[in-house]
Write a protein that holds these residues in place. Structure first.
Motif, short mmCIF file in Angstrom:
data_model
loop_
_atom_site.label_atom_id
_atom_site.label_comp_id
_atom_site.label_asym_id
_atom_site.label_seq_id
_atom_site.Cartn_x
_atom_site.Cartn_y
_atom_site.Cartn_z
N UNK A 18 0.83 -1.20 0.00
CA UNK A 18 0.00 0.00 0.00
C UNK A 18 0.87 1.25 0.00
N UNK A 19 1.89 1.28 0.84
CA UNK A 19 2.77 2.45 0.89
C UNK A 19 3.51 2.63 -0.43
N UNK A 20 4.05 1.54 -0.98
CA UNK A 20 4.77 1.63 -2.25
C UNK A 20 3.84 2.08 -3.38
N UNK A 21 2.65 1.54 -3.40
CA UNK A 21 1.70 1.94 -4.43
C UNK A 21 1.28 3.40 -4.31
N UNK A 43 -4.12 9.10 -3.27
CA UNK A 43 -3.08 8.12 -3.60
C UNK A 43 -3.16 6.91 -2.67
N UNK A 44 -3.38 7.15 -1.39
CA UNK A 44 -3.46 6.05 -0.43
C UNK A 44 -4.71 5.21 -0.68
N UNK A 45 -5.83 5.86 -0.93
CA UNK A 45 -7.07 5.11 -1.19
C UNK A 45 -6.97 4.30 -2.47
N UNK A 46 -6.39 4.88 -3.51
CA UNK A 46 -6.22 4.15 -4.77
C UNK A 46 -5.28 2.97 -4.59
N UNK A 47 -4.20 3.19 -3.86
CA UNK A 47 -3.24 2.11 -3.61
C UNK A 47 -3.86 1.00 -2.78
N UNK A 48 -4.63 1.37 -1.78
CA UNK A 48 -5.30 0.37 -0.95
C UNK A 48 -6.26 -0.47 -1.80
N UNK A 49 -7.03 0.19 -2.65
CA UNK A 49 -7.95 -0.53 -3.53
C UNK A 49 -7.18 -1.47 -4.45
N UNK A 50 -6.15 -0.96 -5.10
CA UNK A 50 -5.37 -1.78 -6.03
C UNK A 50 -4.73 -2.97 -5.32
#
Length: 158
Positions: A18-21, A43-50
């Protein structure tokens, strides 16, 4: 016990991914859409979803590899305790040497897996392909990896 080890490693892997994404999403985003003083929430929400939608299998594979090494080390620790209980110095010494080797293996696996998770978050490749690329990057750029690792440790202390 194995399930606890695997779950723990899976949660760590999800956090890393999540952090890297989020960092990748924010950094590679166009400067027109990047907010000047934004918190990076998108960015954090998108990364968490992905991560939760596309990468859980990859992260589970990597955490399975690490948890297997940890379980083997726990078994060696148990055998070492039994050998000491029965005052078998030869077996106890052999078990300590094997525990040291397993610790080295586990540490190397964690290093490669962490960078494989980052590779997965940025590129979206499966675990073993990401691990291969991460290992090749570490071999080709050892000084950068050492300096960035040391810098990261200093930042964490601050």
């Amino acid at each position: 016990v194995f399930a606890i080890l695997w779950t723990n490693e899976l949660l760590v892997a999800i956090g890393i991914c999540i952090v890297a994404g989020a960092c990748g999403f924010w950094y590679f985003r166009s400067t027109v859409r990047r907010p000047q003083w934004g918190s990076g929430r998108e960015a954090v929400l998108t990364s968490t979803f992905n991560t939760l939608r596309y990468h859980v299998g990859t992260l589970a594979t990597g955490s399975l590899v690490i948890a297997s090494a940890q379980m083997a080390r726990l078994c060696l620790t148990y055998i070492d305790g039994q050998a000491r209980l029965h005052k078998n110095k030869v077996t106890a010494t052999i078990m300590r040497v094997l525990q040291c080797c397993m610790w080295c293996l586990e540490t190397c696996l964690k290093f490669v897996s962490k960078h494989a998770y980052i590779q997965t978050a940025l590129v979206g490749t499966p675990f073993f392909e990401s691990a291969r690329v991460a290992f090749q990057l570490a071999i080709k750029n050892p000084v950068r990896f050492v300096l960035l690792g040391a810098f990261g440790n200093v930042v964490r202390l601050i």
